[in-house]
Write a protein that holds these residues in place. Structure first.
Motif, PDB file in Angstrom:
ATOM      1  N   GLY A 152       0.830  -1.193   0.000  1.00 53.81           N
ATOM      2  CA  GLY A 152       0.000   0.000   0.000  1.00 53.81           C
ATOM      3  C   GLY A 152       0.867   1.246   0.000  1.00 53.81           C
ATOM      4  N   ALA A 153       0.396   2.296  -0.609  1.00 53.29           N
ATOM      5  CA  ALA A 153       1.169   3.549  -0.662  1.00 53.29           C
ATOM      6  C   ALA A 153       1.294   4.129   0.742  1.00 53.29           C
ATOM      7  CB  ALA A 153       0.493   4.541  -1.586  1.00 53.29           C
ATOM      8  N   LEU A 154       2.512   4.462   1.104  1.00 51.77           N
ATOM      9  CA  LEU A 154       2.756   5.066   2.418  1.00 51.77           C
ATOM     10  C   LEU A 154       2.575   6.583   2.387  1.00 51.77           C
ATOM     11  CD1 LEU A 154       5.932   3.059   3.484  1.00 51.77           C
ATOM     12  CD2 LEU A 154       3.528   2.577   3.978  1.00 51.77           C
ATOM     13  N   THR A 155       2.412   7.150   1.188  1.00 52.70           N
ATOM     14  CA  THR A 155       2.230   8.592   1.030  1.00 52.70           C
ATOM     15  C   THR A 155       1.542   8.843  -0.298  1.00 52.70           C
ATOM     16  OG1 THR A 155       3.387  10.722   0.952  1.00 52.70           O
ATOM     17  CG2 THR A 155       4.484   8.844  -0.068  1.00 52.70           C
ATOM     18  N   SER A 251      -2.314   8.015  -0.401  1.00 56.04           N
ATOM     19  CA  SER A 251      -1.807   7.231   0.716  1.00 56.04           C
ATOM     20  C   SER A 251      -2.802   6.132   1.083  1.00 56.04           C
ATOM     21  CB  SER A 251      -1.554   8.142   1.918  1.00 56.04           C
ATOM     22  OG  SER A 251      -1.073   7.395   3.015  1.00 56.04           O
ATOM     23  N   GLY A 252      -2.303   4.898   1.253  1.00 58.59           N
ATOM     24  CA  GLY A 252      -3.150   3.762   1.590  1.00 58.59           C
ATOM     25  C   GLY A 252      -3.662   2.991   0.397  1.00 58.59           C
ATOM     26  N   GLU A 253      -3.558   3.552  -0.786  1.00 58.51           N
ATOM     27  CA  GLU A 253      -4.030   2.859  -1.984  1.00 58.51           C
ATOM     28  C   GLU A 253      -3.112   1.686  -2.308  1.00 58.51           C
ATOM     29  OE1 GLU A 253      -4.814   3.980  -6.699  1.00 58.51           O
ATOM     30  OE2 GLU A 253      -4.666   5.554  -5.171  1.00 58.51           O
ATOM     31  N   GLN A 254      -3.690   0.537  -2.736  1.00 55.22           N
ATOM     32  CA  GLN A 254      -2.866  -0.617  -3.077  1.00 55.22           C
ATOM     33  C   GLN A 254      -2.098  -0.349  -4.362  1.00 55.22           C
ATOM     34  OE1 GLN A 254      -4.351  -4.754  -2.682  1.00 55.22           O
ATOM     35  NE2 GLN A 254      -3.779  -5.025  -4.833  1.00 55.22           N
ATOM     36  N   LEU A 255      -0.799  -0.595  -4.296  1.00 52.30           N
ATOM     37  CA  LEU A 255       0.061  -0.385  -5.456  1.00 52.30           C
ATOM     38  C   LEU A 255       0.216  -1.671  -6.261  1.00 52.30           C
ATOM     39  CD1 LEU A 255       2.852   1.796  -3.808  1.00 52.30           C
ATOM     40  CD2 LEU A 255       0.896   2.568  -5.161  1.00 52.30           C
ATOM     41  N   VAL A 256       0.565  -2.759  -5.583  1.00 53.25           N
ATOM     42  CA  VAL A 256       0.685  -4.073  -6.227  1.00 53.25           C
ATOM     43  C   VAL A 256       0.158  -5.114  -5.251  1.00 53.25           C
ATOM     44  CG1 VAL A 256       2.576  -3.560  -7.821  1.00 53.25           C
ATOM     45  CG2 VAL A 256       3.093  -4.219  -5.485  1.00 53.25           C
ATOM     46  N   PRO A 257      -0.449  -6.192  -5.747  1.00 55.48           N
ATOM     47  CA  PRO A 257      -1.042  -7.197  -4.856  1.00 55.48           C
ATOM     48  C   PRO A 257      -0.007  -8.171  -4.318  1.00 55.48           C
ATOM     49  CG  PRO A 257      -1.446  -7.788  -7.138  1.00 55.48           C
ATOM     50  CD  PRO A 257      -0.762  -6.443  -7.165  1.00 55.48           C
ATOM     51  N   ALA A 258      -0.381  -8.897  -3.287  1.00 57.21           N
ATOM     52  CA  ALA A 258       0.433 -10.005  -2.804  1.00 57.21           C
ATOM     53  C   ALA A 258       0.584 -11.029  -3.924  1.00 57.21           C
ATOM     54  CB  ALA A 258      -0.219 -10.649  -1.584  1.00 57.21           C
ATOM     55  N   GLY A 259       1.720 -11.721  -3.933  1.00 56.84           N
ATOM     56  CA  GLY A 259       1.973 -12.698  -4.983  1.00 56.84           C
ATOM     57  C   GLY A 259       2.705 -12.125  -6.175  1.00 56.84           C
ATOM     58  N   THR A 260       2.951 -10.820  -6.173  1.00 57.69           N
ATOM     59  CA  THR A 260       3.676 -10.186  -7.277  1.00 57.69           C
ATOM     60  C   THR A 260       5.169 -10.484  -7.153  1.00 57.69           C
ATOM     61  OG1 THR A 260       2.074  -8.388  -7.425  1.00 57.69           O
ATOM     62  CG2 THR A 260       4.253  -7.988  -8.363  1.00 57.69           C
ATOM     63  N   VAL A 261       5.782 -10.853  -8.258  1.00 60.86           N
ATOM     64  CA  VAL A 261       7.229 -11.042  -8.268  1.00 60.86           C
ATOM     65  C   VAL A 261       7.901  -9.674  -8.251  1.00 60.86           C
ATOM     66  CG1 VAL A 261       9.190 -11.977  -9.549  1.00 60.86           C
ATOM     67  CG2 VAL A 261       7.023 -13.228  -9.498  1.00 60.86           C
TER      68      VAL A 261
END
Length: 528
Positions: A152-155, A251-261
Motif C-alpha cells: 500500500g502507498a505510504l504517502t 496514501s493507503g491505496e494498493q500499489l501491487v497485490p500479494a503474490g507479485t514477483v
C-alpha cells in the motif's frame, strides 16, 4: 542420470514397424499386464525404449487413438534427430482413478499413474498446502522474491504539486513579470505564494508555488529580459505541466497485490512510495542429488560413461523458477548415500535425477519406502518423463502421522524426460512454495500434424513464430525431441501439450512457457 534409464537392459529391441509385436511400456507396462509407473521386466523395458523413440512431434486436434501411426514425411517426424511415429498397434487405454490420494511407498505394484493434468494439479496443491512464511528484506535483496503482502502507498505520489517540465511557473493572465535568479529547483523547500501577474523560473520536479496557474515550458515562452516580462507563445491552460499531489496514488491505496514477483520496476515503485524493506516469501531451498555411476563431470564420453547433462542444467533452471539452489551433489548408485543425503537435507525440496524406475540400481523407491515417505505422484501418463514422482518425506524426528518434511521430486534420467518432470511437478510445486501465481494456461496454433501417444499426453518442444502476410502467430514443433535429447529444447521457448492421439496442423494446443527469453533467430529453419 542423464542417459537411458538404467532399468532398461541392452539387447534386442522390438522392431517398431512390426505390428505383430505389440510394444509394452517400460516405465509402466500395458494395462492388461500390470499397473504402469515403475517398469516390470526386461520385455517391458526393451519395448518401452521402442515406444519412446517412436513418438514424434506436435500437431492438430484428434484425440482418437489410431491403431497405426505412420511415420511423417514432412521433415518433422522422420528426419534426422526425430523419433519415428509409433507404428505398433495401439494399447488398450489405461484408466486412472479420478482422484487417487497419495499413500506411503509400498513395495507392491503401484496403481496406474495419474494423468498429466492431475499430476500437475497434485503438485500445485502440495505447494499451497500451508501458508507461506513471511520475511522482510531490504530493497537491495528483494529482487526476484514474491511479495507476501500487498504493497500500500505510504504517502501520496507525488507527495506535493511538482513541475513536469523545465520552464516558468505563472499566476493569473499574462504577460508576467519576473525577476533575476536561478528560480525554483528540485529538492528545495516550499516556495512562497506566487502573486497574480508574476512568473518564476522552475525546474522539473521542483515544488510548484501556491497559487500557480500553470507551468509554461521554456520552449513555449519568450522572456523579454530588458522589460522583465514573460510572454507565452501559445495559449496557456490552467494546470498544464503540473503534476498534482496524489496524481499517481493516494496514501493507503494498493500499489501491487500479494503474490507479485519483485522486479526492478516494483523496487522502484516501492522506493518511491517510501519503503525501505519489503514483506516477501522466502525462496524455497532446493537440493539436487545426481544419481548414476555412469556419469562424468567433465571431458568426453568414453568406455560406456556419459556426461552429466542434468547437473549443470537443473540449478539455473530451478533458480529461474524462484528457488535458492545448492550445488548439485553426485551420489552415484548408492542407496546408503541417497538415504543419508535425504535425511541430512534441510531443504524445502530435494530433486533427484534418475533411479525412479525399478532396475537393479534404481534406489529411489526403496529408499523412500524405508524412510516412510508419502507418494503424492507415482508416475504420470506423459511422454517423455513417465516415471517421474513426487513424495513428501517425514520431518526430522517425525515417527508417525502424515509426513510433513521436505518434498522430493524424482526426475527420470533422460534429459528431456527430466525437463518434462520439471514442468509437470517441480514448477507448480515451487510456484506454491514461493507464493508465485500459477502459470496462466494459454493456447496457440501449431503448424504441423504430429503424432501423439495412444494413451498419454506428450510434451513437445516448440518455438513461437510470427504470422506472415496477416496470418496468425503460431508455434512450430522442433526436431530432436527424443527423451534423451536436449538439442530441441535448447532451441525452444515452450512445450506444447499434445493430447493422446496427437493433433492436426492448424489446431490450437496448450503451451507451457520456458523460463527464459524466446528462441533466438538462428533457430529459424534449423530444427523445424
Amino acid at each position: 542420470m542423464t542417459g537411458p534409464d538404467r532399468s532398461r537392459p541392452t539387447g534386442p529391441v522390438h522392431d517398431p514397424t512390426d505390428a505383430t509385436h505389440p510394444v509394452r511400456d517400460a516405465t509402466g507396462p500395458a494395462p492388461d499386464l500390470a499397473p504402469t509407473g515403475r517398469g516390470s521386466g526386461l520385455a517391458h523395458e526393451e519395448a518401452e525404449r521402442a515406444v519412446e523413440q517412436a513418438l514424434a512431434l506436435v500437431g492438430g486436434s484428434s484425440r482418437r487413438p489410431s491403431p497405426r501411426w505412420e511415420a511423417s514425411g514432412d521433415g518433422l517426424g522422420g528426419g534426422p534427430g526425430s523419433d519415428p511415429g509409433d507404428l505398433t498397434e495401439a494399447l488398450p487405454e489405461a484408466t486412472a482413478p479420478a482422484d487417487r490420494p497419495g499413500g506411503r511407498v509400498r513395495s507392491s505394484a503401484p496403481p496406474p499413474p495419474l494423468s498429466w493434468d492431475r499430476a500437475r494439479a497434485a503438485a500445485a496443491r502440495a505447494g499451497r498446502a500451508g501458508p507461506p512464511a513471511t520475511i522482510r528484506l531490504p530493497l537491495d535483496r528483494a529482487l526476484g522474491h514474491v511479495l507476501a503482502e500487498a504493497l500500500g502507498a505510504l504517502t501520496d505520489l507525488p507527495s506535493f504539486d511538482t513541475s513536469a517540465m523545465d520552464g516558468w511557473a505563472v499566476a493569473g493572465p499574462g504577460p508576467w513579470a519576473f525577476g533575476a535568479g536561478a528560480g525554483l529547483l528540485a529538492g528545495r523547500g516550499p516556495a512562497t505564494a506566487l502573486p497574480d501577474g508574476a512568473a518564476v523560473r522552475i525546474a522539473t520536479g521542483a515544488r510548484v508555488p501556491p497559487d500557480t496557474t500553470a507551468v509554461i515550458r521554456s520552449e513555449h515562452a519568450h522572456a523579454d529580459e530588458a522589460k522583465g516580462l514573460l510572454h507565452a507563445r501559445r495559449p496557456v491552460v490552467a494546470g498544464q505541466d503540473i503534476r498534482p499531489r496524489g496524481q499517481e496514488c493516494r496514501s493507503g491505496e494498493q500499489l501491487v497485490p500479494a503474490g507479485t514477483v519483485v522486479t526492478p520496476a516494483v523496487l522502484g515503485l516501492a522506493a518511491a512510495a517510501g519503503y525501505d524493506a519489503l514483506p516477501a516469501v522466502p525462496r524455497p531451498r532446493v537440493d539436487i542429488l545426481v544419481l548414476g555411476d555412469e556419469l562424468l563431470a567433465s571431458g568426453l564420453p568414453h568406455d560406456g560413461l556419459i556426461r552429466d547433462a542434468l547437473g549443470p542444467m537443473l540449478g539455473p533452471w530451478l533458480r529461474a523458477l524462484g528457488a535458492e539452489v545448492s550445488v548439485p551433489r553426485r551420489l552415484g548408485d548408492d542407496a546408503g548415500a541417497l538415504r543419508e543425503a535425504l535425511t541430512d537435507s534441510d531443504a524445502d525440496l530435494i530433486v533427484t535425477t534418475g533411479g525412479t524406475a525399478s532396475g537393479p540400481v534404481d534406489h529411489v523407491h526403496p529408499v523412500l519406502d524405508a524412510l516412510g515417505a508419502e507418494l503424492l505422484v507415482d508416475g504420470a501418463a506423459v511422454r517423455p518423463g513417465h516415471p517421474m514422482l513426487l513424495a513428501r518425506l517425514p520431518a526430522p524426528g517425525q515417527s508417525r502421522g502424515t509426513p510433513d518434511g521436505p518434498y522430493l521430486v524424482g526426475l527420470p534420467g533422460n534429459p528431456l524426460a527430466a525437463v518434462s518432470g520439471l514442468l509437470t511437478l517441480a514448477e507448480p510445486l515451487l510456484a506454491g512454495l514461493a507464493g508465485r501465481p500459477a502459470q496462466d494456461a494459454y493456447r496457440a496454433l501449431v503448424h504441423a500434424e504430429v503424432h501423439g501417444h495412444p494413451h498419454d499426453t506428450r510434451l513437445v518442444p516448440v518455438v513461437h513464430r510470427a504470422g506472415r502476410a496477416g496470418g496468425r502467430d503460431h508455434v512450430a514443433p522442433l526436431r530432436y525431441n527424443g527423451p534423451a535429447m536436449l538439442r530441441g529444447i535448447a532451441a525452444a521457448d515452450g512445450l506444447a501439450v499434445v493430447p493422446p492421439g496427437g493433433v492436426r496442423s492448424g489446431t490450437e494446443v496448450e503451451i507451457l512457457d520456458l523460463p527464459w527469453a524466446p528462441a533466438t533467430p538462428w533457430t529459424e529453419g534449423c530444427f523445424t
